[in-house]
Design a protein around this motif. Structure first.
Motif, short mmCIF file in Angstrom:
data_model
loop_
_atom_site.label_atom_id
_atom_site.label_comp_id
_atom_site.label_asym_id
_atom_site.label_seq_id
_atom_site.Cartn_x
_atom_site.Cartn_y
_atom_site.Cartn_z
N MET A 227 -5.76 0.03 -26.74
CA MET A 227 -5.84 0.93 -27.87
C MET A 227 -6.55 2.21 -27.47
O MET A 227 -7.37 2.20 -26.56
N SER A 228 -6.24 3.31 -28.19
CA SER A 228 -7.04 4.50 -27.98
C SER A 228 -8.30 4.36 -28.84
O SER A 228 -8.29 3.66 -29.86
N VAL A 229 -9.37 5.03 -28.40
CA VAL A 229 -10.62 4.95 -29.15
C VAL A 229 -10.43 5.57 -30.54
O VAL A 229 -10.97 5.09 -31.54
N ALA A 230 -9.60 6.63 -30.61
CA ALA A 230 -9.34 7.27 -31.91
C ALA A 230 -8.71 6.26 -32.88
O ALA A 230 -9.14 6.13 -34.03
N GLU A 231 -7.72 5.52 -32.37
CA GLU A 231 -7.07 4.48 -33.19
C GLU A 231 -8.09 3.45 -33.66
O GLU A 231 -8.09 3.03 -34.82
N ALA A 232 -8.94 3.02 -32.71
CA ALA A 232 -9.91 1.97 -33.03
C ALA A 232 -10.87 2.45 -34.11
O ALA A 232 -11.24 1.71 -35.02
N ARG A 233 -11.26 3.73 -34.00
CA ARG A 233 -12.18 4.30 -34.98
C ARG A 233 -11.53 4.31 -36.35
O ARG A 233 -12.12 3.89 -37.34
N GLU A 234 -10.30 4.78 -36.36
CA GLU A 234 -9.58 4.93 -37.62
C GLU A 234 -9.37 3.57 -38.30
O GLU A 234 -9.60 3.43 -39.48
N SER A 235 -8.94 2.60 -37.49
CA SER A 235 -8.64 1.30 -38.11
C SER A 235 -9.89 0.42 -38.18
O SER A 235 -9.82 -0.73 -38.64
N ARG A 236 -11.03 0.95 -37.73
CA ARG A 236 -12.30 0.22 -37.80
C ARG A 236 -12.21 -1.19 -37.22
O ARG A 236 -12.74 -2.14 -37.79
N VAL A 237 -11.52 -1.32 -36.08
CA VAL A 237 -11.45 -2.66 -35.49
C VAL A 237 -12.81 -3.03 -34.91
O VAL A 237 -13.58 -2.15 -34.51
N SER A 238 -13.09 -4.32 -34.88
CA SER A 238 -14.32 -4.78 -34.26
C SER A 238 -14.01 -5.18 -32.81
O SER A 238 -13.22 -6.09 -32.55
N LEU A 239 -14.61 -4.44 -31.88
CA LEU A 239 -14.36 -4.74 -30.46
C LEU A 239 -14.84 -6.15 -30.13
O LEU A 239 -14.19 -6.89 -29.38
N ALA A 240 -15.97 -6.52 -30.71
CA ALA A 240 -16.52 -7.85 -30.42
C ALA A 240 -15.55 -8.93 -30.89
O ALA A 240 -15.33 -9.92 -30.19
N GLU A 241 -14.93 -8.72 -32.02
CA GLU A 241 -13.97 -9.73 -32.51
C GLU A 241 -12.73 -9.78 -31.64
O GLU A 241 -12.19 -10.85 -31.38
N LEU A 242 -12.29 -8.61 -31.17
CA LEU A 242 -11.14 -8.61 -30.26
C LEU A 242 -11.47 -9.39 -29.00
O LEU A 242 -10.65 -10.13 -28.47
N MET A 243 -12.70 -9.21 -28.51
CA MET A 243 -13.10 -9.87 -27.27
C MET A 243 -13.21 -11.38 -27.44
O MET A 243 -12.79 -12.16 -26.60
N LEU A 244 -13.80 -11.77 -28.56
CA LEU A 244 -14.07 -13.19 -28.77
C LEU A 244 -12.89 -13.93 -29.40
O LEU A 244 -12.78 -15.15 -29.28
N GLY A 245 -12.05 -13.17 -30.10
CA GLY A 245 -10.92 -13.81 -30.78
C GLY A 245 -11.35 -14.50 -32.06
O GLY A 245 -10.64 -15.35 -32.58
#
Ligand SMILES: Nc1ncnc2c1ncn2[C@@H]1O[C@H](COP(=O)(O)OP(=O)(O)OP(=O)(O)O)[C@@H](O)[C@H]1O
Length: 504
Positions: A227-245
């Motif tokens: 993902m681009s960081v801009a996308e991640a910011r916009e969609s407010r994804v949690s990086l920790a959740e992506l990592m841990l599943g």
């Protein structure tokens, strides 16, 4: 989208029974800063080692600027334009920065880069440096340099070869202070404007938003998100959740519910010339005491003194109210003090030995009671239980410690500490290189230990100290900075550690 500089398709790698990578798809564009994220053991280092020619993939393809490449050695990767700065770059401390850069180039390619014009190389290093915000004297000995200056030398060393287009940085900020981290980011931004792509491993998720353009998340050997960081910011994804599943709760456990008990460890007027002065503090049963100090604040030496590895020049140490002379780590262990060191590579682990061997090292007495067969059985059961408590992955007791990822090696050191049944636990930089899921488990273990023991956490991560400890102090240039009656807020603790001041 611009043509990627580097592409990996369907890359796989197996180590014996462990499928470290499976079907990895990955790409990085020109001048892109791309963060590589994943919990400990997700496969980041394995992937990086393949990209830098240190190990070979079992399957899949790599392309550089659209052309398929096959890396059999690190020189092949460098020749294709991919340079890597390892997590702990091997620089020669008593040589100057320039000599190190020169030496790096000499050894990087053997025959390949045999003819080097030293003057040209120096001019190039100086020219690169002139563009950076970091003032650095390359004539200085590397041993005299700060951590970020050494990192800059390692980066210049990596870039000293013509045609480098991708620079891989493996957790470069793990030993840097917050200010130094900014310097490194300035340097990375400069490289980016010169069109160099940077692949960057980090466990500090806030850094992704500070420096990266995009990121990939590895989980269980596969790239599960890009993902681009801009996308991640916009969609407010949690990086920790992506990592841990899975959803992530609070990393820090609740603070102590009850008031602390008796003082188990008391330091009075403790000092060592040029390192720390007049340190008086108490660690009590039932509490976690946090000591925040930057690299060079004296924290490291203080912890070693409490653990008997360095002699105190002044002052006294009391354990259970009785003065003790801690002339060696063995004496400290006998007195009931256990230290979980920050640098697991040099201090904490016998890397070539299995986890089962490493865990009981600290408490041979507990491990050595009873008949041999009984002993072996008990050892194995205890070690199994402990590795479960620290969520060792894979949960193997027979794998050599070196076969585990960095974060999992730290968990073995921790398991070793838990086995020691000490009264006083000292954790130094306990979660460097440890992913967010494992961090939560380690903090929970500290809280569990603090029910019956005194726990001291010494760290250069202010959020960690403030988040996990019941009571905090700072160490600044070897002096203790204690808060007023209400304790330190997070920001006051940071100020105390960086400036040595207590907010009015
Ligand atoms: N030389 C090896 N022998 C056996 N297994 C290995 C070896 N190197 C890595 N592994 C295994 O491969 C998996 C991926 O490890 P890797 O070091 O790539 O993880 P990582 O994402 O870099 O973790 P960390 O954040 O802890 O550094 C792990 O299960 C690890 O135990």
């Amino acid at each position: 989208m611009a043509t990627p500089v580097l592409t990996a398709s369907d890359v796989s790698k197996r180590f014996g029974p462990v499928q470290a990578l499976r079907g990895v798809d990955f790409h990085v564009g020109p001048g892109e800063v791309h963060a590589l994220l994943g919990i400990n053991g997700a496969g980041k280092s394995t992937f990086i080692k393949i990209l830098s020619g240190i190990i070979q993939k079992d399957g899949g393809t790599l392309t550089v600027a659209g052309r398929e490449v096959h890396f059999r050695t690190p020189e092949d990767a460098i020749r294709a334009g991919i340079a890597t700065v390892q997590q702990h770059p091997e620089l020669v401390a008593d040589m100057s920065g320039l000599d190190n850069i020169f030496l790096g180039r000499e050894t990087a390619g053997r025959g390949l880069f045999a003819r080097i014009d030293r003057a040209a190389l120096e001019a190039r290093a100086e020219a690169l440096l002139a563009r950076f915000a970091v003032p650095l004297d390359l004539r200085q000995e590397v041993g005299q340099m700060s951590a970020v200056e050494r990192e800059a030398v390692a980066i210049l060393q990596a870039l000293a070869v013509d045609g480098i287009r991708v620079l891989i940085l493996d957790e470069p900020t793990s030993t840097l202070t917050e200010v130094e981290r900014e310097d490194l980011f300035a340097l990375m931004n400069q490289l980016k404007t010169r069109g160099i792509s940077i692949i960057y491993i980090t466990h500090q998720l806030e850094e992704v938003f500070a420096i990266a353009d995009s990121f990939s998340v590895f989980r269980a050997g596969t790239c599960v998100a890009r993902m681009s960081v801009a996308e991640a910011r916009e969609s407010r994804v949690s990086l920790a959740e992506l990592m841990l599943g899975e959803a992530v709760g609070d990393v820090f456990p609740p603070k102590a519910g009850a008031p602390a008990g008796e003082a188990l460890l008391e330091l009075e007027g403790l000092g060592r010339p040029h390192e720390f002065t007049d340190i008086s503090l108490q660690a009590r049963r039932g509490e976690i005491l946090g000591i925040f100090g930057l690299v060079g604040s004296g924290c490291d030496e203080l912890s070693k003194t409490i653990f008997g590895a360095l002699p105190a020049a002044r002052g006294t140490i009391r354990v259970h109210g009785r003065e003790v002379a801690l002339r060696s780590p063995r004496a400290a262990l006998d007195a009931g003090i256990f230290l979980v060191p920050g640098d697991r590579r040099s201090e904490g682990l016998a890397l070539s030995r299995p986890a089962l061997f490493n865990v009981p090292l600290a408490n041979l007495r507990r491990a050595s009671g009873g008949f041999w067969a009984l002993r072996r059985g008990r050892l194995r059961r205890d070690a199994q239980e402990l590795t479960r408590q620290v969520a060792l992955h894979p949960p193997s007791l027979t794998t050599p410690a070196s076969g585990f990822s960095g974060g999992n090696q730290q968990k073995i050191v921790l398991a070793k500490g838990l086995y020691s049944e000490a009264d006083i636990y000292i954790f130094v930089e306990p979660t460097v290189g440890v992913d967010i899921g494992a961090r939560a488990k380690i903090y929970a273990q500290m809280r569990a230990l603090a029910r019956t023991a005194a726990v001291v956490v010494i760290s250069s991560d202010c959020d960690e100290v403030h988040g996990v400890a019941d009571r905090t102090v700072a160490l600044h240039k070897g002096r203790l900075v204690a808060p007023g009656a209400r304790g330190f807020s997070r920001d006051d603790l940071l100020m105390a550690g960086i400036m040595g001041e207590v907010a009015a």
